[in-house]
Design a protein around this motif. Sequence first.
Motif, PDB file in Angstrom:
ATOM      1  N   ASN A   1       0.839  -1.188   0.000  1.00 24.39           N
ATOM      2  CA  ASN A   1       0.000   0.000   0.000  1.00 24.39           C
ATOM      3  C   ASN A   1       0.888   1.258   0.000  1.00 24.39           C
ATOM      4  N   PRO A   2       0.835   2.057  -1.067  1.00 23.18           N
ATOM      5  CA  PRO A   2       1.731   3.224  -1.154  1.00 23.18           C
ATOM      6  C   PRO A   2       1.475   4.252  -0.054  1.00 23.18           C
ATOM      7  N   GLU A   3       0.240   4.285   0.462  1.00 21.30           N
ATOM      8  CA  GLU A   3      -0.039   5.253   1.533  1.00 21.30           C
ATOM      9  C   GLU A   3       0.718   4.899   2.808  1.00 21.30           C
ATOM     10  N   SER A   4       0.841   3.597   3.098  1.00 22.81           N
ATOM     11  CA  SER A   4       1.587   3.214   4.298  1.00 22.81           C
ATOM     12  C   SER A   4       3.072   3.513   4.084  1.00 22.81           C
ATOM     13  N   ILE A   5       3.527   3.418   2.848  1.00 13.48           N
ATOM     14  CA  ILE A   5       4.945   3.722   2.563  1.00 13.48           C
ATOM     15  C   ILE A   5       5.227   5.201   2.788  1.00 13.48           C
ATOM     16  N   VAL A   6       4.377   6.049   2.221  1.00 15.93           N
ATOM     17  CA  VAL A   6       4.645   7.489   2.326  1.00 15.93           C
ATOM     18  C   VAL A   6       4.562   7.951   3.787  1.00 15.93           C
ATOM     19  N   ASN A   7       3.753   7.274   4.590  1.00 11.41           N
ATOM     20  CA  ASN A   7       3.625   7.663   5.997  1.00 11.41           C
ATOM     21  C   ASN A   7       4.733   7.102   6.885  1.00 11.41           C
ATOM     22  N   ASN A   8       5.404   6.056   6.433  1.00 12.11           N
ATOM     23  CA  ASN A   8       6.346   5.367   7.319  1.00 12.11           C
ATOM     24  C   ASN A   8       7.800   5.378   6.881  1.00 12.11           C
ATOM     25  N   ILE A   9       8.041   5.796   5.627  1.00 10.31           N
ATOM     26  CA  ILE A   9       9.412   5.694   5.115  1.00 10.31           C
ATOM     27  C   ILE A   9       9.881   7.072   4.685  1.00 10.31           C
ATOM     28  N   ASN A  10      11.072   7.473   5.152  1.00 11.18           N
ATOM     29  CA  ASN A  10      11.466   8.841   4.803  1.00 11.18           C
ATOM     30  C   ASN A  10      12.638   8.932   3.830  1.00 11.18           C
ATOM     31  N   ILE A  11      12.903   7.856   3.085  1.00 10.21           N
ATOM     32  CA  ILE A  11      13.908   7.975   2.025  1.00 10.21           C
ATOM     33  C   ILE A  11      13.169   8.051   0.671  1.00 10.21           C
ATOM     34  N   PRO A  12      13.843   8.485  -0.414  1.00 10.60           N
ATOM     35  CA  PRO A  12      13.182   8.526  -1.721  1.00 10.60           C
ATOM     36  C   PRO A  12      12.616   7.157  -2.133  1.00 10.60           C
ATOM     37  N   VAL A  13      11.461   7.204  -2.800  1.00 11.27           N
ATOM     38  CA  VAL A  13      10.752   5.987  -3.208  1.00 11.27           C
ATOM     39  C   VAL A  13      10.695   5.927  -4.727  1.00 11.27           C
ATOM     40  N   GLN A  14      10.692   4.705  -5.261  1.00 11.52           N
ATOM     41  CA  GLN A  14      10.548   4.499  -6.709  1.00 11.52           C
ATOM     42  C   GLN A  14       9.500   3.413  -6.936  1.00 11.52           C
ATOM     43  N   GLY A  15       8.712   3.568  -8.007  1.00  4.63           N
ATOM     44  CA  GLY A  15       7.856   2.480  -8.480  1.00  4.63           C
ATOM     45  C   GLY A  15       6.556   2.276  -7.749  1.00  4.63           C
ATOM     46  N   GLY A  16       5.950   1.111  -7.976  1.00  8.22           N
ATOM     47  CA  GLY A  16       4.739   0.723  -7.270  1.00  8.22           C
ATOM     48  C   GLY A  16       3.597   0.277  -8.158  1.00  8.22           C
ATOM     49  N   MET A  17       3.320   1.012  -9.230  1.00 10.63           N
ATOM     50  CA  MET A  17       2.116   0.704 -10.011  1.00 10.63           C
ATOM     51  C   MET A  17       2.205  -0.690 -10.652  1.00 10.63           C
ATOM     52  N   ASP A  18       1.086  -1.406 -10.588  1.00 12.71           N
ATOM     53  CA  ASP A  18       1.029  -2.762 -11.141  1.00 12.71           C
ATOM     54  C   ASP A  18       1.198  -2.714 -12.666  1.00 12.71           C
ATOM     55  N   PRO A  19       2.197  -3.434 -13.212  1.00 13.59           N
ATOM     56  CA  PRO A  19       2.390  -3.398 -14.678  1.00 13.59           C
ATOM     57  C   PRO A  19       1.173  -3.904 -15.456  1.00 13.59           C
ATOM     58  N   ARG A  20       0.287  -4.672 -14.786  1.00 13.74           N
ATOM     59  CA  ARG A  20      -0.922  -5.167 -15.475  1.00 13.74           C
ATOM     60  C   ARG A  20      -1.901  -4.043 -15.782  1.00 13.74           C
ATOM     61  N   ILE A  21      -1.790  -2.920 -15.055  1.00 14.51           N
ATOM     62  CA  ILE A  21      -2.660  -1.766 -15.339  1.00 14.51           C
ATOM     63  C   ILE A  21      -2.450  -1.311 -16.784  1.00 14.51           C
ATOM     64  N   LEU A  22      -1.199  -1.432 -17.242  1.00 15.37           N
ATOM     65  CA  LEU A  22      -0.880  -0.977 -18.603  1.00 15.37           C
ATOM     66  C   LEU A  22      -1.496  -1.878 -19.683  1.00 15.37           C
ATOM     67  N   LEU A  23      -2.083  -3.007 -19.251  1.00 13.06           N
ATOM     68  CA  LEU A  23      -2.755  -3.892 -20.224  1.00 13.06           C
ATOM     69  C   LEU A  23      -4.242  -3.551 -20.312  1.00 13.06           C
ATOM     70  N   SER A  24      -4.715  -2.606 -19.481  1.00 16.02           N
ATOM     71  CA  SER A  24      -6.145  -2.288 -19.483  1.00 16.02           C
ATOM     72  C   SER A  24      -6.466  -1.143 -20.456  1.00 16.02           C
ATOM     73  N   ASN A  25      -7.067  -0.088 -19.976  1.00 19.07           N
ATOM     74  CA  ASN A  25      -7.420   1.009 -20.890  1.00 19.07           C
ATOM     75  C   ASN A  25      -6.883   2.338 -20.368  1.00 19.07           C
ATOM     76  N   LYS A  26      -6.953   3.360 -21.225  1.00 22.48           N
ATOM     77  CA  LYS A  26      -6.367   4.661 -20.881  1.00 22.48           C
ATOM     78  C   LYS A  26      -6.959   5.251 -19.604  1.00 22.48           C
ATOM     79  N   LYS A  27      -8.245   5.050 -19.430  1.00 19.40           N
ATOM     80  CA  LYS A  27      -8.913   5.628 -18.265  1.00 19.40           C
ATOM     81  C   LYS A  27      -8.330   5.066 -16.961  1.00 19.40           C
ATOM     82  N   LYS A  28      -8.140   3.748 -16.965  1.00 18.54           N
ATOM     83  CA  LYS A  28      -7.596   3.089 -15.782  1.00 18.54           C
ATOM     84  C   LYS A  28      -6.123   3.481 -15.571  1.00 18.54           C
TER      85      LYS A  28
END
Length: 339
Positions: free
Chosen positions: A261-288
Amino acid sequence: MTPIKKVIYKKNVTLKPIWLMRQAGRYLPEFRKIRKKNLNFIKLCLNPQKVKEITLQPIVRYNFDAAIIFSDILMVPYGLGQSIEFVKNFGPQLGSINLENIKNCRLEDFKKKLNPVYRSIYQVKKSNLIKNKDLIGFIGGPWTVLVYMLNRTSPKRRLKKILSDKPLIIDLLQYINKYLEAHIHYQIKNGADIIQIFDSWAGLVKEKNLEEFIYNPTKKIVKTTQTFKTPCICFPRNIKNYKDYVNFIKPNVINIDYNVNPESIVNNINIPVQGGMDPRILLSNKKKVEKFTNYYLSIFKNHPYIFNLGHGVLPQTSPSMIQYLLKLVRKFNERSSKN
Ligand code: CP3
């Protein structure tokens, strides 16, 4: 300073640079064209002219903020003399492992075998196409490399009993670490600006073994990388507790997977963050794609963040969807730079 370095060194928290794991790969028709004529994957990784071309393909097409050298985490077992084949529709298949050979391997021989990788990095670094961009070098995490060496194929296929032999694992990790550190050193010497550690199978390790199998060996590698004045991005895929990992290992950037959960990361980790989004989202549609891209961008709006995915781009992804993703991230950057 490059956009990614600005994020890493917290010089600019609103800027959201973007690159993608597996940005040079099978979803790109220009990569498939080269691959069709080069059936031996390891040989392809050892061809500096082709490696340069493939590494720069996604830069030419999309102008990402970083290039990642086209290679593989399994080049290290190859450098140690273990045979490897990439079997179509199956994945990597490694030969049996000879412990004595690994223990007696000379650093000079290892370096010689992998020299084409370092020459490729040197050649890519000279290209004008990556001016004001970073060239990312990488290794597999010590545990993940060990998993492939002992299991001899992806744990997705089968998991051998040998992976519960604790004394063997601890012994072998020490040897693997030495060569991983050397591999990082030569990549940096030849022009890698940042090192990413892919620990794709970190999630397999039980809590009671985390310190010995993951934390201690990885911390050593991260420290060594940092002594070369090079930032280190860690990607311990599916690890249960990202906070403990970050506190112990102290990487410069943590890449998160898509199950966290990216929200728990932003609340608990104070170093720079990279990534997260599920690559399967890119197989859906533009709206998603728009919804999820904006979701990650807004959560990390005031946190140093490099846009990337929670794992590599899938081969079925449409190149036009990647183009759309870039447009969204760039639009977000334009808007926040005006505010
Ligand atoms: O990210 C990039 O664009 C740089 C190149 C890169 C590759 N592999 C090229 C590749 C990187 C960073 C990797 C890392 C890698 N390799 C990992 C860690 C990341 C992850 O995916 O979890 C792992 C576990 C490997 C081992 C590996 N290499 C497997 C299991 C496979 C076969 C399955 C697959 O995804 O195809 C590979 C082959 C491989 N490595 C390909 C590419 C582009 C596909 C080769 C092909 O068949 O054309």
